[in-house]
Design an enzyme around this catalytic site. Structure first.
Site, PDB file in Angstrom:
ATOM      1  CE  LYS A  55      12.470 -66.832 -28.435  1.00  0.00           C
ATOM      2  NZ  LYS A  55      12.493 -67.968 -29.743  1.00  0.00           N
ATOM      3  CB  SER A 104       2.858 -54.297 -16.452  1.00  0.00           C
ATOM      4  OG  SER A 104       3.420 -54.131 -15.202  1.00  0.00           O
ATOM      5  CB  THR A 156       1.044 -58.359 -19.693  1.00  0.00           C
ATOM      6  OG1 THR A 156       0.943 -57.421 -18.708  1.00  0.00           O
ATOM      7  CG2 THR A 156       2.552 -59.009 -19.798  1.00  0.00           C
ATOM      8  CE1 TYR A 157       1.895 -51.637 -18.058  1.00  0.00           C
ATOM      9  CE2 TYR A 157      -0.281 -52.937 -18.552  1.00  0.00           C
ATOM     10  CZ  TYR A 157       0.535 -51.980 -17.736  1.00  0.00           C
ATOM     11  OH  TYR A 157       0.095 -51.569 -16.713  1.00  0.00           O
TER      12      TYR A 157
END
Length: 117
Positions: free
Chosen positions: A9, A25, A57-58
């Site tokens: 996180k 992304s 997303t990535y």
């Protein structure tokens, strides 16, 4: 039994850019990715504190120590530069393993998106 649990996180960073004309992304300062134990192309959830948006997303690495947090492609429509976001990733693991797992959580300076010593 396997469950999903918080793995990483990045708590409260400021969106610096939103680039609609990109494949997709989120670009994240490489120093933040490493500190949060995120790897390139890892799936992440983005939670926008300003408007309540939540999406996946990535992650792709941005320039180290730049403070970059840039939503690309379609995700650029869900945030505004200046919004405060949380970036999370999850891992699937055995229930017993999950009981003892500790996620990596970082708290960068929200004004600069840089690590606080």
């Amino acid at each position: 039994m396997f469950i999903e649990i918080l793995k990483s996180k990045i708590h409260r960073v400021t969106v610096t850019e939103a680039n609609l004309n990109y494949i997709g992304s989120i670009t994240i300062d490489k120093a933040l990715m490493e500190a949060a134990n995120l790897i390139p192309y890892e799936k992440v959830a983005v939670l926008d504190n300003n408007n309540g948006e939540r999406f996946e997303t990535y992650a792709i690495p941005g320039e180290r120590d730049s403070g970059t947090i840039c939503l690309n492609g379609a995700a650029a429509r869900r945030v505004q530069p200046g919004d405060i976001v949380l970036i999370l990733s999850y891992a699937r693991m055995d229930f017993e393993e999950a009981k003892h797992f500790k996620p990596t959580v970082i708290f960068p300076d929200t004004a600069t998106n840089r690590l606080v010593p």
